[in-house]
Design a protein around this motif. Structure first.
Motif: not given
Lengths: 80, 80
Positions: A2, A4, A43, A45, A76, B6, B8
């Motif tokens: 993943k 971020r 985010e 994946e 990131y 954050h 989300t």
């Protein structure tokens, strides 16, 4: 794996959203707010499991789509 | 002291921005993108230097203004 990703406005670029938050926090009675900047948090994946390849892919994604390199910076982290 | 926040969308809440990014990445030829979620990233500089007090302040800011608790989660880190 993943990714971020943070996309933030470069220093000196006007941030009306940040200003709006700042003013509203003051209006709500919060003292001691010096500066607010708002950015994006994305985010993703990925099926890629190799960290180096995933990193290169994310770099390209940021440069081609996610960040406007004229006014924005990106950074990131990869987490597995 | 600076708060990095954050915000989300909760699991299960539709994320059209994330979907748009996902489709565009595919159209640009990026393979292996499984899921994309977009959130907000907010940086607030506070004059408060006590970590506990700053944390309480940021909690209140998130609950009262920054996050819509019905559909969004928040988390934050304090950095000095």
């Amino acid at each position: 794996m993943k990714a971020r990703i943070h996309v933030t406005l470069k220093q000196g670029v006007l941030d009306p959203q940040g200003k709006a938050i700042s003013h509203t926090l003051e209006a709500l009675g919060f003292d001691g707010v010096e500066k607010v900047r708002q950015g994006k948090f994305i985010e993703i994946e990925l099926t890629e499991t190799d960290e180096k390849k995933a990193g290169e892919q994310v770099e390209q994604m940021c440069k081609k789509l996610l960040a406007n390199m004229v006014i924005e910076n990106y950074d990131y982290k990869l987490v597995s």
